[in-house]
Design a protein around this motif. Structure first.
Motif, PDB file in Angstrom:
ATOM      1  N   LYS A 136      91.278  95.929  65.681  1.00 33.21           N
ATOM      2  CA  LYS A 136      90.685  94.671  65.230  1.00 33.21           C
ATOM      3  C   LYS A 136      90.949  94.449  63.743  1.00 33.21           C
ATOM      4  O   LYS A 136      91.289  93.339  63.325  1.00 33.21           O
ATOM      5  N   GLU A 137      90.779  95.502  62.965  1.00 31.58           N
ATOM      6  CA  GLU A 137      91.028  95.388  61.531  1.00 31.58           C
ATOM      7  C   GLU A 137      92.499  95.080  61.258  1.00 31.58           C
ATOM      8  O   GLU A 137      92.825  94.300  60.356  1.00 31.58           O
TER       9      GLU A 137
ATOM     10  N   ARG B 253      92.942  91.494  62.073  1.00 30.95           N
ATOM     11  CA  ARG B 253      92.360  90.685  60.998  1.00 30.95           C
ATOM     12  C   ARG B 253      93.252  90.719  59.750  1.00 30.95           C
ATOM     13  O   ARG B 253      93.416  89.698  59.073  1.00 30.95           O
TER      14      ARG B 253
ATOM     15  N   GLU C  28      96.103  88.457  60.339  1.00 29.90           N
ATOM     16  CA  GLU C  28      95.680  87.075  60.166  1.00 29.90           C
ATOM     17  C   GLU C  28      95.494  86.738  58.690  1.00 29.90           C
ATOM     18  O   GLU C  28      95.878  85.659  58.234  1.00 29.90           O
ATOM     19  N   ARG C  29      94.890  87.689  57.950  1.00 33.87           N
ATOM     20  CA  ARG C  29      94.719  87.454  56.517  1.00 33.87           C
ATOM     21  C   ARG C  29      96.068  87.346  55.810  1.00 33.87           C
ATOM     22  O   ARG C  29      96.262  86.492  54.932  1.00 33.87           O
TER      23      ARG C  29
END
Length: 459
Positions: free
Chosen positions: A318-319, A322, A325-326
């Motif tokens: 998940k990180e 993320r 995405e970041r």
């Protein structure tokens, strides 16, 4: 069987293992399967090895070290030939107990004398051994000593329980690992010891005794005339033959819990064995429960660790997503910022060019000047713009005029309507046709009040 902590699949394997092996105690079946990581095939094969007397996988090496054995008579149930059910060929007087007072007194004195004589003899024998009367025997082939005893015993007494085909150290380690009772039999020359011959020929040959020993214990035996048997005899302090001792795990220590000295009837031996097993089964049951709890705790901890690792991997994934995405958002912002800066720089560059080119735009001639023509420009916004040029002015002069005009787009081309001709285009210049931009209005054939179209190339 206490099924706490067992899944339906594990319970089914316990039942299958019990059917295959015939072991009545399901707790034993469960412990064997737990020790083998619930591998039914491996557990069953090991059980076959035990029944055939072969050392199990836990004692494959003859160099295995034996665990310490506690020989404390206060912890032992001791049975002798002089107790009810016992029998002796050589020492105990045969025949009925005399009924006269003199006969009874003589009978009691004889028994007491034999008891003290046996005790003093044992003490003297131990003192002689302690003082160096017997030379120490070097054990060079303990497994060979055991196997020779088993072969000789089988030839003389075909009916008997299954003997463990391994060293004393191996048998102790297996019994401790399997949480089983270890029954040790020390053999002495039966031709010189009638009690030994009677015990082996009648008591150990009894079917009920054989079944009970094979089911509830590991039986290890050796002749005391061999180095291996002599070493074991020295460690457990033998007073009388035939001798059997029962060893069991007690408070995490291997302890002699039963001692069977002298000959006795099959029924009496069975009763004595059952008494010792019943008195000490609680220790093995506790050890099995502790082992099951440890295994359950280890399994639970392993499952928790696996769940934690899976959760950790999920969190990491998940990180990672993320972060992707970041990064994508950051790259998009950076791209937009670069595009914005490029647009601003381009606008600044165009503004600078307009300032520079404005000085190069020729002045508009007066209406009465000769060789002038009026040109009408139709801008992309729909605005009509009219301007006079000399016929000697070039198309580049017209472009500079339009480029510097506030209503002009940044990128454009100049065309006629009919027939359609491109008089000026930056793409034309980029293609190497720069000479056409220097043609005069007269050379390109422009007429007075001819309409030219300004087309926005960025629209």
């Amino acid at each position: 069987m206490d099924a706490d902590g067992l899944t339906n699949e594990q319970t089914e394997k316990v039942l299958q293992f019990q059917d295959l092996t015939g072991i009545e105690d399901m707790n034993v079946c469960r412990d064997v399967l737990i020790r083998h990581q619930w591998d039914l095939e491996v557990a069953f094969q090991e059980q076959l090895n035990i029944r055939e007397g072969r050392p199990t996988m836990f004692a494959a090496s003859t160099e295995v070290r034996a665990p310490a054995v506690i020989n404390d008579r206060f912890l032992q149930q001791i049975f002798s030939a002089n107790m009810p059910g016992g029998r002796t060929v050589s020492r105990v007087p045969s025949g009925p107990i005399p009924r006269s007072l003199t006969g009874i007194i003589s009978y009691v004195i004889n028994i007491v004398f034999q008891y003290f004589y046996s005790t003093i003899s044992s003490i003297c024998s131990a003192f002689v051994n302690f003082g160096g009367g017997n030379e120490p025997r070097i054990v060079t082939d303990p497994l060979g000593d055991v196997m020779k005893f088993i072969r000789d015993f089988y030839e003389r007494y075909p009916e008997h329980p299954v003997f463990y085909q391994g060293t004393y150290a191996q048998a102790l380690n297996d019994a401790k690992q399997e949480l089983r009772f270890l029954l040790v039999y020390l053999h002495k020359d039966p031709s010189k010891n009638p009690d030994v011959d009677s015990f082996c020929r009648e008591t150990l040959a009894d079917r009920s005794v054989i079944d009970y020993i094979n089911t509830h214990t590991l039986l290890w035996g050796c002749d005391v005339s061999t180095p291996e048997g002599y070493r074991v005899m020295q460690s457990i302090t033998v007073r009388n033959y035939p001798l059997m001792i029962m060893i069991s795990l007690r408070a995490n220590r291997m302890v002699i819990v039963g001692r069977f000295e002298g000959d006795c009837t099959p029924e009496e031996l069975l009763r004595r064995l059952q008494a010792v097993v019943a008195a000490n089964e609680v220790w093995l049951s506790q050890a099995r429960a502790d082992r099951l709890e440890r295994n359950f705790t280890q399994t639970l901890r392993r499952q928790q660790d696996e769940a934690y690792q899976q959760s950790l991997r999920a969190d990491e994934e998940k990180e990672r997503q993320r972060q992707i995405e970041r990064d994508a958002a950051r790259q998009l912002v950076e791209a937009e910022e670069r595009a914005r800066r490029d647009v601003e720089l381009r606008k600044e560059e165009i503004s600078r060019q307009k300032i520079e080119l404005a000085t190069l735009v020729p002045a508009e001639p007066s209406p009465d000047s000769i060789d002038t023509i009026a040109v009408v420009f139709k801008m992309p916004s729909g605005m009509r713009l009219e301007r006079r040029f000399r016929q000697t002015d070039s198309i580049l002069d017209v472009y500079r005029f339009l480029f510097c005009h506030p209503e002009s787009p940044d990128e454009f081309e100049i065309t006629t309507n009919f027939p359609k001709r491109v008089l000026y285009s930056k793409s034309t210049l980029d293609a190497g046709a720069e000479g056409s931009a220097h043609k005069t209005l007269k050379e390109v054939g422009l007429k007075n009040r001819e309409v030219l179209f300004v087309n926005d190339l960025e629209a």
